[in-house]
Design an enzyme around this catalytic site. Sequence first.
Site, PDB file in Angstrom:
ATOM      1  N   GLY A  26      -1.345  -6.498  -7.116  1.00 53.10           N
ATOM      2  CA  GLY A  26      -1.540  -6.105  -8.516  1.00 53.10           C
ATOM      3  C   GLY A  26      -1.164  -7.286  -9.398  1.00 53.10           C
ATOM      4  O   GLY A  26      -0.780  -8.351  -8.895  1.00 53.10           O
ATOM      5  N   SER A  27      -1.224  -7.073 -10.710  1.00 51.83           N
ATOM      6  CA  SER A  27      -0.976  -8.205 -11.620  1.00 51.83           C
ATOM      7  C   SER A  27       0.440  -8.746 -11.464  1.00 51.83           C
ATOM      8  O   SER A  27       0.670  -9.941 -11.647  1.00 51.83           O
ATOM      9  CB  SER A  27      -1.231  -7.768 -13.064  1.00 51.83           C
ATOM     10  OG  SER A  27      -0.436  -6.631 -13.358  1.00 51.83           O
ATOM     11  N   GLU A  29       2.012  -9.306  -8.861  1.00 49.21           N
ATOM     12  CA  GLU A  29       2.158 -10.105  -7.628  1.00 49.21           C
ATOM     13  C   GLU A  29       1.290 -11.372  -7.672  1.00 49.21           C
ATOM     14  O   GLU A  29       1.371 -12.220  -6.792  1.00 49.21           O
ATOM     15  CB  GLU A  29       1.748  -9.283  -6.386  1.00 49.21           C
ATOM     16  CG  GLU A  29       2.674  -8.136  -6.068  1.00 49.21           C
ATOM     17  CD  GLU A  29       2.510  -7.005  -7.063  1.00 49.21           C
ATOM     18  OE1 GLU A  29       3.532  -6.607  -7.650  1.00 49.21           O
ATOM     19  OE2 GLU A  29       1.383  -6.547  -7.303  1.00 49.21           O
ATOM     20  N   GLU A  48      -0.596   1.812   0.030  1.00 54.15           N
ATOM     21  CA  GLU A  48       0.665   1.200   0.420  1.00 54.15           C
ATOM     22  C   GLU A  48       1.346   1.898   1.586  1.00 54.15           C
ATOM     23  O   GLU A  48       2.121   1.273   2.325  1.00 54.15           O
ATOM     24  CB  GLU A  48       1.611   1.117  -0.781  1.00 54.15           C
ATOM     25  CG  GLU A  48       1.176   0.104  -1.843  1.00 54.15           C
ATOM     26  CD  GLU A  48       0.137   0.615  -2.826  1.00 54.15           C
ATOM     27  OE1 GLU A  48      -0.423   1.713  -2.600  1.00 54.15           O
ATOM     28  OE2 GLU A  48      -0.112  -0.078  -3.831  1.00 54.15           O
ATOM     29  N   HIS A  71       2.990  -3.402  -4.886  1.00 53.97           N
ATOM     30  CA  HIS A  71       2.753  -3.502  -6.329  1.00 53.97           C
ATOM     31  C   HIS A  71       3.715  -2.600  -7.097  1.00 53.97           C
ATOM     32  O   HIS A  71       3.549  -1.373  -7.124  1.00 53.97           O
ATOM     33  CB  HIS A  71       1.300  -3.099  -6.621  1.00 53.97           C
ATOM     34  CG  HIS A  71       0.954  -3.207  -8.077  1.00 53.97           C
ATOM     35  ND1 HIS A  71       1.312  -4.282  -8.839  1.00 53.97           N
ATOM     36  CD2 HIS A  71       0.271  -2.363  -8.906  1.00 53.97           C
ATOM     37  CE1 HIS A  71       0.879  -4.107 -10.072  1.00 53.97           C
ATOM     38  NE2 HIS A  71       0.252  -2.951 -10.130  1.00 53.97           N
ATOM     39  N   HIS A 278      15.163  18.816  17.074  1.00 55.78           N
ATOM     40  CA  HIS A 278      14.174  19.264  16.089  1.00 55.78           C
ATOM     41  C   HIS A 278      14.392  20.725  15.708  1.00 55.78           C
ATOM     42  O   HIS A 278      14.223  21.109  14.568  1.00 55.78           O
ATOM     43  CB  HIS A 278      12.756  19.068  16.656  1.00 55.78           C
ATOM     44  CG  HIS A 278      11.661  19.414  15.687  1.00 55.78           C
ATOM     45  ND1 HIS A 278      10.345  19.450  16.061  1.00 55.78           N
ATOM     46  CD2 HIS A 278      11.681  19.731  14.369  1.00 55.78           C
ATOM     47  CE1 HIS A 278       9.605  19.778  15.016  1.00 55.78           C
ATOM     48  NE2 HIS A 278      10.390  19.952  13.977  1.00 55.78           N
ATOM     49  N   GLY A 396       9.364  11.991  12.174  1.00 59.57           N
ATOM     50  CA  GLY A 396       8.761  13.295  11.890  1.00 59.57           C
ATOM     51  C   GLY A 396       7.749  13.222  10.760  1.00 59.57           C
ATOM     52  O   GLY A 396       7.093  14.212  10.457  1.00 59.57           O
TER      53      GLY A 396
HETATM   54  C1  LIG Z   1       4.040  13.560   5.953  1.00 60.40           C
HETATM   55  C2  LIG Z   1       4.053  14.877   6.654  1.00 60.40           C
HETATM   56  N1  LIG Z   1       3.500  15.957   6.083  1.00 60.40           N
HETATM   57  C3  LIG Z   1       3.485  17.144   6.718  1.00 60.40           C
HETATM   58  C4  LIG Z   1       4.065  17.271   7.963  1.00 60.40           C
HETATM   59  C5  LIG Z   1       4.102  18.615   8.656  1.00 60.40           C
HETATM   60  N2  LIG Z   1       3.294  18.628   9.887  1.00 60.40           N
HETATM   61  C6  LIG Z   1       3.839  18.507  11.110  1.00 60.40           C
HETATM   62  S1  LIG Z   1       2.739  18.574  12.319  1.00 60.40           S
HETATM   63  C7  LIG Z   1       1.460  18.761  11.246  1.00 60.40           C
HETATM   64  C8  LIG Z   1       0.058  18.910  11.738  1.00 60.40           C
HETATM   65  C9  LIG Z   1      -0.514  17.660  12.298  1.00 60.40           C
HETATM   66  O1  LIG Z   1      -1.849  17.898  12.619  1.00 60.40           O
HETATM   67  P1  LIG Z   1      -2.654  17.024  13.611  1.00 60.40           P
HETATM   68  O2  LIG Z   1      -2.377  15.607  13.406  1.00 60.40           O
HETATM   69  O3  LIG Z   1      -4.071  17.450  13.567  1.00 60.40           O
HETATM   70  O4  LIG Z   1      -2.042  17.343  15.022  1.00 60.40           O
HETATM   71  P2  LIG Z   1      -1.906  18.757  15.748  1.00 60.40           P
HETATM   72  O5  LIG Z   1      -0.655  19.361  15.233  1.00 60.40           O
HETATM   73  O6  LIG Z   1      -3.117  19.541  15.412  1.00 60.40           O
HETATM   74  O7  LIG Z   1      -1.796  18.391  17.178  1.00 60.40           O
HETATM   75  C10 LIG Z   1       1.916  18.804   9.946  1.00 60.40           C
HETATM   76  C11 LIG Z   1       1.073  18.943   8.739  1.00 60.40           C
HETATM   77  C12 LIG Z   1       4.674  16.126   8.504  1.00 60.40           C
HETATM   78  N3  LIG Z   1       5.282  16.160   9.691  1.00 60.40           N
HETATM   79  N4  LIG Z   1       4.633  14.937   7.858  1.00 60.40           N
END
Ligand SMILES: Cc1ncc(C[n+]2csc(CCOP(=O)(O)OP(=O)(O)O)c2C)c(N)n1
Length: 531
Positions: A26-27, A29, A48, A71, A278, A396
Amino acid sequence: MQQTVRTATLELMRRLGMCTVFGNPGSTELALLGDWPDDFHYVLGLQESAVVAMADGYAQASGRAAFVNLHSAAGVGHALGSIFTAYKNQTPLVITAGQQARSLLALQPFLGARDATEFPKPYVKWSCEPARPEDVPLAIAQAYEIAAQAPCGPTFVSIPSDDWARPAASVVHHAGSRLIAPDPAALSQIAGALGTSARKAIVFGPGVGRENMQQEVTALVERIGADAWAAPLISRDGVAQNHPRFAGFLPAAPGPLAEQLAGYDCVLVLGGPAFLLHVGEGLHEIEHMPAIFQITDDATSAAASPLARSVIGSLALAVPALIGQLDRKSPPLSAARAAPAVPSTESLTAELAMHVIARIAPDDAAIVEEAPSHKSAMQRHLPVGPNQRFYAMASGGLGFGFSAAVGIALAQPERRVIAIIGDGSAMYSFQGLWTAVQEKLPVTYVILNNGGYGAMRAFSRMMQIRNVPGIEVSGIDFVQLAGALGCPASRVDRPDDLESALREAITADGPALVEIAVGSAIASLYENRPS
Ligand SMILES: Cc1ncc(C[n+]2csc(CCOP(=O)(O)OP(=O)(O)O)c2C)c(N)n1
């Protein structure tokens, strides 16, 4: 000739081996980017969050800190999810961002970032906007050192746009030693416990791959005749998954985890948290686990593992020292692990896709995974071999894998990168494909399309929560999406077409994408035992 902040910084980056810059400009940078030197490679990412994920993959695969240029506040804001993931991955990144000119800052200008150093916290190890322009190169040197010291992670420097042209001196920088020596007495205690143990397990965490200690840890496993378990939600490779002593993947649920480890009288966790969880199922049961030791270079993570007796140190020093203290005679190795059962070829499933990929992937491929509900299919049918590499995210947060694959291929162009990505995950950083095409990188994208967020379907069923909105995602044509970005792509709807499509994509010159319609059957989570 008088140095400027810009020339002194570029000189420093050359000395640090950071001549690849991941960015979106961006400007604020432009004063850095103008007259871009020929010996620097600017890798453009179109959003990003993809930029930082690419840099994360690059730093992990190259084993050294990567440089990012974003940016101002909006760019950092887009990148935050990936910065969180880089922090959890313990990836060394020097993240810089433009800031409005110092001369304007008091006037609350367009693009001015308020409290710029606060914005990426707490997911950067260190954050700075230098007090004086001439301090910028030194701040970058410090950011590099802090990022690369264990536990590694991202650091942040905010740089006002009028700083680059100001006079500055060259930075004197001598890279420090990064190794942490473990306490020899504590290591002897672990050697003693392993020596008298009748049933021992080594749990390898992501630190084994990060420190490139796969072979030494495998030698330790062989020397003591231990079962080798992958730590819960393992995000790097360790002991090869077809090694005779590989026992399987520990679940990230405390009850099932305690159950898997119950038969051992001594467990040594190397290079990872003990343990990454988890879900809370059976939390009280982990109190009844066997004696657990861990060796980690992360004191904070050690403190969060009250059950383990922790030794703080680098595996590069600890593992050879431990091997030196152990009995010289290794117990015989059992026969090679039985190959996993061949999945049915009647229907198109993730299991079948993994099986075919395992058969045709080069034995030095880098496998990237971000397909949450298909993790156990991968663990059963796609064992990561001794010369292969594996990358997933430790945070995650989705959006890592698709773009990290680009950075991994840039760092190790001799390996074929096979990125196995869910349809949901793909859409969090699909922009990475444009960069893969422009850079002509050998990345094969395998999109497992189950028409939505399979893991959310599975969790909803597990938690008995019904009628959840926002988890069915139909109507995305990945072949057209890829085509629009210039990437050859095909779609597989029948088991018979799977192998030829995958072979073509894996042997393509540059990037290629295969979309596989795997159906929407609900997978089981945390069934991680190998077959
Ligand atoms: C940034 C983010 N947003 C939402 C989630 C919640 N989440 C965990 S698994 C998942 C589904 C992922 O779908 P996909 O990649 O199609 O894989 P699948 O679960 O169908 O195997 C979501 C939305 C997350 N982990 N990270």
